[in-house]
Design an enzyme around this catalytic site. Structure first.
Site: not given
Ligand SMILES: CC(C)(COP(=O)(O)OP(=O)(O)OC[C@H]1O[C@@H](n2cnc3c(N)ncnc32)[C@H](O)[C@@H]1OP(=O)(O)O)[C@@H](O)C(=O)NCCC(=O)NCCS
Length: 417
Positions: A83, A85, A91, A93-94, A124, A417
């Protein structure tokens, strides 16, 4: 600007892998040969990407994984991974959109739970996941550990032998299958997992390969019951005194004797005065093997595998329970609509259970995330009730749930994983 979320086409795969490398801060590009190595891991039907004017800016995929449950049952879980982005598109919503699609598809396929390893705690819970297993990592100050320095190997008729990478590749998959069946929270290891851990396959983004040391424990009957691998992560001498650190990469045992013998072996390596355990179940025996358990400093203690129940009757009927015959009505709240409702859980003297929808009055109300915390036996319903997260409608209902759900040993997801 066109931004679409879809399954990548075959021709998108190299760019999808590039986006994953960028999202995980691994590398801005894809090294030669990496696409061919990673491609077999991708089921494009279960893979999503977000494409902005054709360029990949987000990644997501899932795969079926066999998960060991309390009582020894196995359940096919949808394991979510990769996962990411890209920071330029965060941020918006992807991740949330890809998650919604994947959870709906998993439910449709009949997978009763989704699982993942969360990079950060706050990501999550909003999707109905809860931490289902935790891990602890210790650093052992060996001179303080009050160990018998004359230790000369196991005294239980078993033996420890150094093994080669080829021997590990051959013997360990069967060993691991025995280990995972006795370890709720654990998932299968693929042949590729063993190739990577023994250096037969090295992904460029894994960095340079250094061969670790390997040892098997064989029980008195000669069968391989345990495996340890470790590296020497620091080694220098000053004034003729060593500062040497052994870093354990893995230690698995199909019997308690194997676990004890391998820890004892690693704690007795000459010159080594510091040993780091890697991420273990929080109730691993390691600290209590020491004459002085205070020599085990906790380096890490954190949530590890998160779980999302998608089908409450199937998930709850699949695991085993403690405490003899009992009945409990759970009111599960799931705003996303996958797993919510009122369910009667009936267990028998063998620990088997039936879980069915019911119109009866609930004993407990809890969120689907908190159900996930209980599912593998880790969390205490009494503790969640004390936090105000579980509501009791009948006196002692949380205590009954505690007896049913909580396991004598904590679950452990051994692998990332
Ligand atoms: C974590 C990640 C996938 C989130 O992607 P994103 O597209 O920015 O997430 P979204 O825009 O769909 O966010 C949905 C909600 O989750 C929250 N959120 C997302 N990532 C967050 C984080 N790391 N910490 C706290 N809140 C988070 C957003 O603020 C948003 O909240 P809201 O609905 O209250 O506005 C992205 O920031 C990323 O790639 N991070 C680095 C790699 C990583 O950690 N991947 C996860 C591996 S398990």
């Amino acid at each position: 600007m066109s931004l679409e979320i879809r399954s990548p086409a075959e021709s998108d795969v190299p760019d999808w892998i590039r986006a994953l490398n960028v999202g995980f801060h691994r590398s801005p590009s894809v090294a030669e040969g990496e696409t061919a190595m990673r491609r077999p891991m991708l089921d494009l039907e279960r893979t999503q990407g977000a494409f902005d004017e054709g360029r990949c800016v987000a990644t997501f995929r899932s795969l079926p994984q066999e998960l060991t449950l309390p009582g020894g049952g196995l359940l096919t879980a949808s394991a979510i991974t990769n996962v990411s982005v890209t920071a330029t598109h965060r941020r918006r919503g992807l991740a949330g959109r890809m998650m919604a699609t994947d959870l709906a598809a998993a439910k449709e396929r009949g997978e009763a739970v989704s699982i993942l390893v969360a990079a950060e705690y706050p990501i999550y819970g909003r999707y109905g996941f809860g931490p289902a297993t935790w891990v602890t990592g210790w650093e052992i100050d060996i001179p303080r550990a009050a160990l018998d320095r004359r230790y000369a190997g196991p005294d239980d008729g078993g033996r420890v032998d150094i093994a080669t990478a080829a021997e590990v590749r051959k013997a360990s998959p069967a060993l691991f299958d025995r280990v995972r069946l006795r370890t709720p929270g654990t998932i299968k290891r693929s042949p590729l997992w063993w190739e990577r851990t023994t250096g037969q396959t090295v992904f460029p983004s894994d960095g340079p390969w250094t061969e670790p040391f390997f040892a098997f424990y064989r029980g008195a009957d000669g069968r391989i019951d345990g495996l340890a691998s470790w590296e020497i992560s620091e080694s220098h001498w000053q004034d003729k005194l060593p500062t040497v650190e052994a870093k354990v990469q893995q230690l698995i045992g199909a019997t308690p004797a194997a676990e004890r013998a391998l820890w004892r072996f690693l704690l007795s390596l000459d010159w080594v005065n510091r040993l780091t355990s890697g991420l273990r179940a929080p109730d691993d025996v390691l600290p209590l093997l020491l004459g002085d358990p205070r020599a085990a400093h906790t380096e890490t203690h954190a949530d590890f595998m998160w779980l999302r129940v998608l089908d409450t009757p199937v998930a709850l009927s699949a695991r085993g329970y403690g405490g003899g015959p009992a009945a409990l009505v759970l009111d599960v709240q799931d705003p996303a609509g996958f797993a919510g409702g009122r369910f009667l859980l009936e267990t028998d003297a063998t620990g088997a259970a039936r879980c069915t929808p019911t119109p009866a009055a609930p004993d407990l109300t809890l969120s689907v995330s908190d159900l996930a915390c209980l599912y593998l036996g880790d969390e205490s319903p009494v503790r969640l009730a004390a936090l105000g997260r579980i509501t009791e409608h009948r006196a002692e209902a949380a205590r009954t749930a505690d007896t049913l759900f909580r396991t004598p040993r904590r679950p452990w997801c051994i692998d990332v994983f």
